[in-house]
Design a protein around this motif. Structure first.
Motif, PDB file in Angstrom:
ATOM      1  N   PRO A 125       1.340  -1.357  -0.093  1.00 37.66           N
ATOM      2  CA  PRO A 125       0.114   0.266  -0.012  1.00 37.66           C
ATOM      3  C   PRO A 125       0.144   0.835  -0.054  1.00 37.66           C
ATOM      4  O   PRO A 125       0.495   2.366  -1.142  1.00 37.66           O
ATOM      5  CB  PRO A 125      -0.844  -0.467   1.669  1.00 37.66           C
ATOM      6  N   ALA A 126       2.151   1.421   0.607  1.00 38.81           N
ATOM      7  CA  ALA A 126       2.559   2.361   0.842  1.00 38.81           C
ATOM      8  C   ALA A 126       3.665   2.508  -0.566  1.00 38.81           C
ATOM      9  O   ALA A 126       3.136   3.372  -1.079  1.00 38.81           O
ATOM     10  CB  ALA A 126       4.086   2.125   1.416  1.00 38.81           C
ATOM     11  N   ILE A 127       3.414   2.186  -1.527  1.00 42.59           N
ATOM     12  CA  ILE A 127       4.104   2.565  -3.065  1.00 42.59           C
ATOM     13  C   ILE A 127       3.289   2.581  -3.614  1.00 42.59           C
ATOM     14  O   ILE A 127       3.481   3.059  -4.393  1.00 42.59           O
ATOM     15  CB  ILE A 127       5.567   1.066  -3.098  1.00 42.59           C
ATOM     16  N   ARG A 128       2.311   1.718  -3.441  1.00 42.91           N
ATOM     17  CA  ARG A 128       0.515   2.106  -4.017  1.00 42.91           C
ATOM     18  C   ARG A 128       0.231   3.826  -4.316  1.00 42.91           C
ATOM     19  O   ARG A 128      -0.235   4.743  -4.915  1.00 42.91           O
ATOM     20  CB  ARG A 128       0.146   0.432  -4.166  1.00 42.91           C
ATOM     21  N   GLN A 129       0.563   4.398  -2.498  1.00 40.48           N
ATOM     22  CA  GLN A 129       0.136   5.469  -3.110  1.00 40.48           C
ATOM     23  C   GLN A 129       1.342   6.546  -2.876  1.00 40.48           C
ATOM     24  O   GLN A 129       1.037   7.728  -3.311  1.00 40.48           O
ATOM     25  CB  GLN A 129      -0.241   6.022  -0.772  1.00 40.48           C
ATOM     26  N   LEU A 130       2.359   6.020  -2.941  1.00 46.01           N
ATOM     27  CA  LEU A 130       3.058   6.975  -3.690  1.00 46.01           C
ATOM     28  C   LEU A 130       3.439   7.080  -4.537  1.00 46.01           C
ATOM     29  O   LEU A 130       3.723   8.220  -4.735  1.00 46.01           O
ATOM     30  CB  LEU A 130       4.742   6.228  -2.721  1.00 46.01           C
ATOM     31  N   THR A 131       2.914   6.404  -5.490  1.00 48.35           N
ATOM     32  CA  THR A 131       2.744   6.424  -7.249  1.00 48.35           C
ATOM     33  C   THR A 131       1.619   6.669  -7.364  1.00 48.35           C
ATOM     34  O   THR A 131       1.449   7.341  -8.740  1.00 48.35           O
ATOM     35  CB  THR A 131       3.231   5.082  -7.778  1.00 48.35           C
ATOM     36  N   ALA A 132       0.324   6.618  -6.111  1.00 54.29           N
ATOM     37  CA  ALA A 132      -0.930   7.093  -7.016  1.00 54.29           C
ATOM     38  C   ALA A 132      -0.521   8.547  -8.204  1.00 54.29           C
ATOM     39  O   ALA A 132       0.090   9.278  -7.514  1.00 54.29           O
ATOM     40  CB  ALA A 132      -2.336   7.073  -6.157  1.00 54.29           C
ATOM     41  N   GLU A 133      -1.460   8.367  -9.149  1.00 56.94           N
ATOM     42  CA  GLU A 133      -1.121   9.661 -10.066  1.00 56.94           C
ATOM     43  C   GLU A 133      -2.603  10.498  -9.916  1.00 56.94           C
ATOM     44  O   GLU A 133      -2.489  11.731 -10.091  1.00 56.94           O
ATOM     45  CB  GLU A 133      -1.530   9.219 -11.553  1.00 56.94           C
ATOM     46  N   THR A 134      -3.258  10.358  -8.874  1.00 59.07           N
ATOM     47  CA  THR A 134      -5.095  10.411  -9.194  1.00 59.07           C
ATOM     48  C   THR A 134      -5.243  10.103  -7.492  1.00 59.07           C
ATOM     49  O   THR A 134      -5.115   8.860  -7.097  1.00 59.07           O
ATOM     50  CB  THR A 134      -6.193   9.721 -10.017  1.00 59.07           C
ATOM     51  N   ARG A 135      -5.451  11.299  -7.445  1.00 59.53           N
ATOM     52  CA  ARG A 135      -5.940  11.338  -5.685  1.00 59.53           C
ATOM     53  C   ARG A 135      -6.914  12.743  -4.581  1.00 59.53           C
ATOM     54  O   ARG A 135      -6.758  13.103  -5.872  1.00 59.53           O
ATOM     55  CB  ARG A 135      -4.537  11.392  -4.514  1.00 59.53           C
ATOM     56  N   LEU A 136      -8.406  11.288  -4.352  1.00 54.63           N
ATOM     57  CA  LEU A 136      -9.385  12.168  -4.131  1.00 54.63           C
ATOM     58  C   LEU A 136      -8.350  12.668  -3.045  1.00 54.63           C
ATOM     59  O   LEU A 136      -8.278  12.690  -1.727  1.00 54.63           O
ATOM     60  CB  LEU A 136     -10.396  11.613  -4.413  1.00 54.63           C
ATOM     61  N   ALA A 137      -9.586  14.382  -3.361  1.00 53.53           N
ATOM     62  CA  ALA A 137      -9.627  14.841  -1.568  1.00 53.53           C
ATOM     63  C   ALA A 137     -11.278  15.638  -1.146  1.00 53.53           C
ATOM     64  O   ALA A 137     -11.527  15.351  -2.374  1.00 53.53           O
ATOM     65  CB  ALA A 137      -8.927  16.072  -2.094  1.00 53.53           C
ATOM     66  N   PRO A 138     -11.590  15.459  -0.302  1.00 48.76           N
ATOM     67  CA  PRO A 138     -13.244  15.935  -0.257  1.00 48.76           C
ATOM     68  C   PRO A 138     -13.177  17.071  -0.295  1.00 48.76           C
ATOM     69  O   PRO A 138     -13.871  17.869  -0.857  1.00 48.76           O
ATOM     70  CB  PRO A 138     -13.240  16.133   1.567  1.00 48.76           C
ATOM     71  N   ALA A 139     -12.410  18.175  -1.046  1.00 44.01           N
ATOM     72  CA  ALA A 139     -12.493  19.446  -1.522  1.00 44.01           C
ATOM     73  C   ALA A 139     -13.200  19.410  -2.618  1.00 44.01           C
ATOM     74  O   ALA A 139     -13.246  20.459  -4.013  1.00 44.01           O
ATOM     75  CB  ALA A 139     -11.273  20.832  -0.858  1.00 44.01           C
ATOM     76  N   ASP A 140     -12.402  17.906  -3.609  1.00 43.50           N
ATOM     77  CA  ASP A 140     -13.164  18.223  -5.046  1.00 43.50           C
ATOM     78  C   ASP A 140     -14.463  17.732  -4.655  1.00 43.50           C
ATOM     79  O   ASP A 140     -14.985  18.132  -5.997  1.00 43.50           O
ATOM     80  CB  ASP A 140     -12.352  16.740  -5.247  1.00 43.50           C
ATOM     81  N   PHE A 141     -14.959  17.213  -4.375  1.00 46.66           N
ATOM     82  CA  PHE A 141     -16.735  16.994  -4.163  1.00 46.66           C
ATOM     83  C   PHE A 141     -17.929  18.186  -3.606  1.00 46.66           C
ATOM     84  O   PHE A 141     -17.255  18.826  -2.757  1.00 46.66           O
ATOM     85  CB  PHE A 141     -16.565  15.508  -2.679  1.00 46.66           C
ATOM     86  N   ILE A 142     -18.809  18.111  -4.551  1.00 51.26           N
ATOM     87  CA  ILE A 142     -19.887  19.146  -4.296  1.00 51.26           C
ATOM     88  C   ILE A 142     -21.157  18.541  -3.968  1.00 51.26           C
ATOM     89  O   ILE A 142     -21.373  17.005  -4.777  1.00 51.26           O
ATOM     90  CB  ILE A 142     -20.564  19.730  -5.496  1.00 51.26           C
ATOM     91  N   LEU A 143     -22.044  18.526  -2.773  1.00 49.21           N
ATOM     92  CA  LEU A 143     -23.122  17.806  -2.452  1.00 49.21           C
ATOM     93  C   LEU A 143     -24.448  18.034  -3.045  1.00 49.21           C
ATOM     94  O   LEU A 143     -24.261  19.224  -2.716  1.00 49.21           O
ATOM     95  CB  LEU A 143     -22.903  17.440  -1.026  1.00 49.21           C
ATOM     96  N   PRO A 144     -25.027  17.480  -3.847  1.00 55.21           N
ATOM     97  CA  PRO A 144     -26.643  18.338  -3.836  1.00 55.21           C
ATOM     98  C   PRO A 144     -27.026  17.867  -3.283  1.00 55.21           C
ATOM     99  O   PRO A 144     -27.606  16.917  -2.849  1.00 55.21           O
ATOM    100  CB  PRO A 144     -26.602  16.939  -5.322  1.00 55.21           C
TER     101      PRO A 144
END
Ligand code: PBG
Length: 336
Positions: A17-36
């Motif tokens: 998991p550490a190396i997968r997280q280190l190399t992830a190209e796409t990261r989601l963050a709460p601030a990406d989300f808009i709640l309808p």
């Protein structure tokens, strides 16, 4: 057993998991989300939407409560839809620009409650408010056919956006797919001193059956379809044209909707847009994953996060999702 000398082993970067997280190209963050969010007139308790388990029609009180929850999880924007009483619907959807109408009075309540901490976006479209359920006024063309009248609708969108701005909306979001709607709304807002109110344009919005559960959510009166104004699922070029026009007319954000079945469109729009690109994971996308999860056929939470990651990977800067709060919590668990 032979061990081969392989100069390239892509699996090296997947081994934990550490190396997968280190190399992830796409990261989601709460601030990406808009709640309808849906707020309904004439109810005293929040009401779950049958085809969208976990999603509710809210009262003003439960609306404020869920907005506090969203803010606590790091979400910075909510998108508000109003559900009027049936008896308040009419041919033009006039409750939409009534300052005391269900949507405008709740926009005001949220702005008073949250100030600048949480961005209040309002849906700028008439379909929830018209008795025929169309996104614009229905007229008769030169040949006697009933049509949704583009230009007669534009003035009403401007009035609706002005009422939303007056109520305190930070962002208005025209979703009706009338030609010229962004320009007319921008001009109207500027003429009344609302230069700082932003426009999130539903630029590439398809006539999609994935909106099915939403019609439940807002108690839509629509019979028929929206194929004369929303886009044909077969097309991608017109999405680029629609986006270009909306940007020329003053859109601050553009949007692609639905999201998952239209990732190719999203990717093309993201490549050409000089303004932020949002994508709307719509009611049907949500409902399918919930239903399959409830049947034990998929892992709902994991599938949802995979879907949101894919939407971001395809080019979305913001994602409208009914899963925003739960998604933000899942991210906290993942990243601490
Ligand atoms: C129109 C509008 C719709 C949705 C958002 N804005 C419905 C439609 O165009 O028929 C659909 C959202 C969803 O399905 O989650 N005001």
């Amino acid at each position: 057993m032979t061990t081969y000398h392989l100069p390239r082993r892509p699996r090296r970067l997947r081994q934990n998991p550490a190396i997968r997280q280190l190399t992830a190209e796409t990261r989601l963050a709460p601030a990406d989300f808009i709640l309808p969010l849906f707020v309904a007139d004439g109810i005293t308790e929040r009401r779950e939407i049958a085809s969208m388990p976990g999603v509710y029609q809210h009262t003003t009180d439960t609306l404020k409560a869920i907005c506090h929850e969203a803010l606590e999880e790091g979400i910075r924007c909510v998108d508000l839809f109003g559900v009027p009483l049936d008896e308040d619907k009419d041919a033009t959807g006039s409750v939409a620009w009534d300052p005391e109408g269900i949507l405008n009075r709740n926009v005001r309540a949220l702005r008073e409650e949250f100030g600048e901490d949480l961005l209040i976006m309002a849906d700028t479209c008439l379909d929830e408010f018209t008795d025929h359920g169309h996104c614009g006024v229905v007229g008769v063309d030169k040949y006697g056919n009933q049509v949704v009248d583009n230009d007669a609708t534009l003035d009403l969108y401007r009035d609706m956006a002005l009422a939303q701005a007056a109520a305190g909306a930070h962002i208005v979001s025209p979703s009706g797919m009338m030609d010229g709607q962004i320009g007319v709304i921008r001009e109207g807002l500027d003429a009344e001193g609302y230069q700082d109110v932003a426009i999130m344009a539903y630029s590439a919005k398809y006539a999609s059956k994935f909106f099915g559960p939403f019609r439940d959510a807002v108690g839509s009166s629509l019979k028929g379809d929206r194929r004369t104004y929303q886009q044909d699922p077969a097309n991608v070029r017109e999405s680029l044209l629609e986006t270009e026009l909306d940007i020329e007319e003053g859109a601050d954000f553009v949007m692609v909707k639905p999201a998952l079945p239209y990732l190719d469109v999203l990717s093309r729009v993201a490549d050409m847009s000089p303004v932020p690109v949002a994508a709307y994971q719509v009611s049907g996308e949500y409902a399918m994953m919930v239903a399959a999860g409830q049947n034990g056929w998929i892992d709902f939470e994991a599938t949802m996060m995979e879907s949101l990651t894919s939407i971001k990977r395809a080019g979305a800067d913001q994602i409208l999702t009914y899963y925003a709060i739960e998604g933000a919590r899942a991210l906290k668990e993942l990243h601490g």
